[in-house]
Each structure stands twice: as C-alpha cells, then as structure tokens.
Design an enzyme around this catalytic site. Sequence first.
Site, PDB file in Angstrom:
ATOM      1  N   GLU A 190     127.818 -27.359  19.678  1.00 50.87           N
ATOM      2  CA  GLU A 190     126.091 -27.586  19.577  1.00 50.87           C
ATOM      3  C   GLU A 190     125.613 -26.185  19.450  1.00 50.87           C
ATOM      4  OE1 GLU A 190     125.880 -31.409  22.503  1.00 50.87           O
ATOM      5  OE2 GLU A 190     125.367 -29.626  23.194  1.00 50.87           O
ATOM      6  N   CYS A 217     121.934 -34.993  33.234  1.00 53.77           N
ATOM      7  CA  CYS A 217     120.814 -34.314  33.080  1.00 53.77           C
ATOM      8  C   CYS A 217     119.449 -35.172  32.711  1.00 53.77           C
ATOM      9  CB  CYS A 217     120.601 -33.282  31.790  1.00 53.77           C
ATOM     10  SG  CYS A 217     121.933 -32.109  31.950  1.00 53.77           S
ATOM     11  N   CYS A 257     128.789 -37.962  31.385  1.00 50.75           N
ATOM     12  CA  CYS A 257     128.356 -37.003  30.427  1.00 50.75           C
ATOM     13  C   CYS A 257     128.975 -37.059  29.179  1.00 50.75           C
ATOM     14  CB  CYS A 257     128.687 -35.713  31.047  1.00 50.75           C
ATOM     15  SG  CYS A 257     127.756 -35.521  32.592  1.00 50.75           S
ATOM     16  N   ASP A 258     128.301 -35.997  28.112  1.00 51.18           N
ATOM     17  CA  ASP A 258     128.333 -36.152  26.819  1.00 51.18           C
ATOM     18  C   ASP A 258     129.733 -36.709  25.933  1.00 51.18           C
ATOM     19  OD1 ASP A 258     126.337 -34.463  27.772  1.00 51.18           O
ATOM     20  OD2 ASP A 258     126.064 -33.801  25.619  1.00 51.18           O
ATOM     21  N   LYS A 259     130.725 -36.111  26.388  1.00 51.28           N
ATOM     22  CA  LYS A 259     132.003 -36.500  25.644  1.00 51.28           C
ATOM     23  C   LYS A 259     132.989 -37.540  26.436  1.00 51.28           C
ATOM     24  CE  LYS A 259     130.398 -33.716  22.763  1.00 51.28           C
ATOM     25  NZ  LYS A 259     129.219 -33.660  23.751  1.00 51.28           N
ATOM     26  N   ASP A 294     128.984 -30.013  29.065  1.00 50.99           N
ATOM     27  CA  ASP A 294     128.312 -29.395  27.845  1.00 50.99           C
ATOM     28  C   ASP A 294     127.727 -28.152  28.423  1.00 50.99           C
ATOM     29  OD1 ASP A 294     128.172 -31.407  25.097  1.00 50.99           O
ATOM     30  OD2 ASP A 294     129.201 -32.063  27.162  1.00 50.99           O
ATOM     31  N   SER A 340     122.208 -30.554  20.890  1.00 49.25           N
ATOM     32  CA  SER A 340     122.003 -31.289  22.102  1.00 49.25           C
ATOM     33  C   SER A 340     120.931 -32.497  21.768  1.00 49.25           C
ATOM     34  CB  SER A 340     121.624 -30.376  23.089  1.00 49.25           C
ATOM     35  OG  SER A 340     121.151 -30.993  24.103  1.00 49.25           O
TER      36      SER A 340
END
Length: 559
Positions: A448, A194, A121-123, A80, A474
């Site tokens: 985002e 992160c 991570c995100d997805k 991302d 985010s």
Amino acid sequence: MGYRSNDILGKPEWSFNRSVFKSVGFSDDDLGRPVIGIANSWNELVPGHANLRQVAEHVRKGIYRAGGTVAEFGVIGACDGTAQGHAGMHYILPSRDLIANDIEVMVQAHRLDGIVLLGSCDKIVPGMLMAAARLKIPAIFLPGGPMLGGIEFDGRKADLTTMSEALGMLRSNKIDEKTYDHLEELCGPTCGSCAFYGTANTMCCMAEALGMSLPGAALVPAVYADRLRLAEDTGKAIVALINSQTNADKIITYQSLENAIRVLMATGGSTNAILHLSAIAAELGIAAEKMMDAYDRLSESTPQIAKVNPASKYDMEDFYRAGGIPRVMQEISHLLHLDCLSVTGKTMEQNIKDYKFKYPADNNVISTLAKPFSKQKGVAILRGNLAPDTAVTKPAAIDPQMHVFTGSARVFDSEEEAEQAILNGGIKEGDVVVIRYEGPKGGPGMREMYKAMKYIYGMGLAKKTALITDGRFSGTNNGCFVGHISPEAAEGGPLAAVQDGDLITIDIPKGSLHLHLSGQEISARLAKWQRPEPKFTSGYLGVYSKLASSAAKGAVVKI
C-alpha cells in the site's frame, strides 16, 4: 441427521480417531453432535483482533446452547498498520492466500461440520471468505468490530492514520512536537479495527452485504456489549446452517457478489475490495473479466449515499449509529438481488424487513437515493494506454476538482524512494508521482502506498498533485490517486516505460488513465526495458512473486 464428522468418528472403524478427540477432553456426547470449528485470528499484535478471545467465548456459548460441539483453532493475522512503510508490507497481501489455505487444511483434515470465522482486518477477512467459498460447507463470518474514534484533530475525530498526516504537518511546521506526541497517546483509544472506512471495515461490510454475517454485524463497535450478543447469536446460527445443510456456496454467489459491489459503490468503500471480491469470486470459478465488467456496470447506476472518513469527518461509530449496512441496503433495496440467501436462513429481503434499528437515522452519514452525496461512482475502474488491463481509483475520496488532472511524471521505482522525496520537499504542484515495481509480482505483495499519500496530504499537496501506482492504497487515503495498474511494471506493462517529465492524464468521468505518448514511442521504450531481478528468491515471498496473478485478476496465487 448425518454429519460430515461422522465420516471419521463412527464406531468401531474410527475408534482411533475418537480416542484422539477424547485425549483432548471430548466426550461421547460431544462427538455425537456437529463438530464446529472456530477459526480465530486473535493475537496481541493487532488492535482489530485483541478482543476476539472474548468474542470467541460467546460464540462457544451460542454453539453449545444450540446443540453443537466447539473445536477452536488459531489463524495468523498481521497488521497492515504496523507493516506500513517497510519490508513487512510485502507479506500482507500474500498472507490472504495463506489464511485461506490454513483454514482449508484444518477443516478438511479434521472433517469439521461447519466453521465460524473470527477476524476483522484487511487481508484476514477476505482470506476467510475465500476459504468459505472454497470449502462449500456451512460457514459464518463474525468481525470483532471497529474501534472508537480518538481526540479531535484537524476538524475530525482522530484515528491511527492521523499520525501519518500529522508527520507531514510536523515536517512542514504546521504543528509542534508536543501536539504530535499528545496525538500519539489519544488517536486510538480502544481495541477494534481502525475507526475509519478503510479496507478492514470495508471487507467486514462486504461480508454482511454478501449475506455471510448476521445483519448489523459489520459495524457494532468492538467495545459495545452488543458485539458479545452478536457472537452468541452467531454460534446459534452456525448450528442452524448445519442442520439445514446450507453451505457457503449457496450464500456466496455471483448475485450476492453483485449485492456487495452495490454496497461498496453506495458507501465509497476501499479500492482494495475490488481485489478481494475478485479473489472470492475466483474460488467459485467466476472469471475476473466478468467481475471487472460488473464493477464498471454497477458503478454507473449506484449513487453514493454514505459518506464516512476518509470522505467525511464521520467515523465507524457514527456509521453504525446511523444504521450501518442494514440502512444502506434498505435504501438501495430496489438495486439489489433481494432473493439472495443469508446466514440467517432468510433472504436479504426478509433481513432488511425484519431489522430493528437502535438509533435514529442520520442523513449526514447515510443519505437517501433522492438526495445522494454523489451520483458519480464511489469506486471506479480506469482503462487506457497506461492501464490496458484496468486500474482502480476512488472518486468518493477525491475532491471533485481533481477528477480530471494532467500533470508531469515524477518516477520512483519503490515506495521508499517516493516517500523520501515527498518529505524532503521534492514534489511540487502539478506533479504526478509514479511509484512502480510495487505490484503483486514486482513488490512482491502489492504494498500500500499509504504513507506516500498521507505525507502528500500533510505537506498540503493533496489537491495539487496526483499519485499513480501498480501497488495499492489504504482505504483511508484521499487525494488524487490511482492504483492496481495492470499489467504491472515488473511484467513489462506500460508503467515501466514512463519517464520523468512525461505528461499523464487521469480522467475519472471518462474512465481513462492516459500517458501522452504515441503507441510507437511506448513500444520503443519497452523494447529497451529489462526485467528487474526479483527482490525475493526464497521463502514464501519468493514463491508468491512467481505465482501471483495480476491485480486485475485478484492477485491470487495461480499454479
């Protein structure tokens, strides 16, 4: 016992398949054990995945020790952070469905007995959990762990997103180029997801709250030795799940989803978790409306007891040392469905009782129900004439004085237009920045608005302006923001009717997002509205823009 893999590996009818496995190096002994996939999203592009090759080796060790056979394969995983602010971000949310489909194909084509899911991570995390819910086989999720914080900057340890805030400061002459360049070198000192409580770490915490990860697995930092010990224990645990015939749909249930929602609210996690938990629920046939009602209902009675960056100066390592998700779940245990099963083979109640904390409690990071950081919602659902099908905001990351805000609309039809206006000083105190045509279909991919919010922060406008969008944010964003506005502008939602100068009110206590126009005026404007041409007509994004559902339904691909 009979394993799924026996269906395609029994002699003599399936000797051809056995020969295929043997050509890779498997032995008769290997093929007599449960064949367990490791879906590994390791790559050299994403900090959160850079250590997963090493993590996978320790998972393998645990599987072998427990009597299983390992079959590892790769899974895509895009960053991302790298994709922010350009055309690459269109692909990030759509990648979630690809990941779920990819894992489904590999598991079913090779008749695997169970699956260990490695991602951070995100997805990638929600895509893997969607696959687990869909496949209904023994499954366990293991993240790679968060990175450590960077050099101190602006009153807290820096992280990768600090660079975007610093750019706003550089443009407004608050810092010089030497400071800016120095920050670039030292804001992300290690691999890992992160260091703030964004979507990546939120979804890892959601996996643990669902019972799909071992207790404590979400927040052990990537560079800690405990991450490798957890990996070996995860390998052992998947074999036990197979032997006990405990499939993922016995663990991911509506009740465990409610547990995850409670933890989301109690910790002030990313708004994107609402999108992803709804998508996971959809795999079980749970209606989106039921999930939206749950977010509303549970947020009213779940105080915020954890406060982590971006809501405070404390980062993920601090959150871990303070006790992480086990401490949070222990503190809110009377609000949880404690009889829910987990991948340990025990109930959540037993997991909470048995967990051994390695560090002392820190009430600066995780408080108590008696003294919560806030009794208000950590994440909130808004409705109103601008969001008939709901919108999402995050009170935990918004200054209380901004929980009710009325301002004048500044309308932009893309993220890039808005960002340019912000950096050029075109946004003033009292403005409500409106970014539309960035929803699941219109974006496509529901990008985002991360940089826009960071630039607003850097320009000193975070407590003087607001930003609303049919796109997303985010988990590290703060300021006054509302996303996931549904229906989206590209589908003819009311957001498409907004014009420069219109008054808009965000009222979080009342759960309202209101455009100060009559219903008659909104309808008249929409009658003149013309649907924009799709931005992509070929490739995966062309398909996604046609098939994606609304944000209120998890933005899943629906045929």
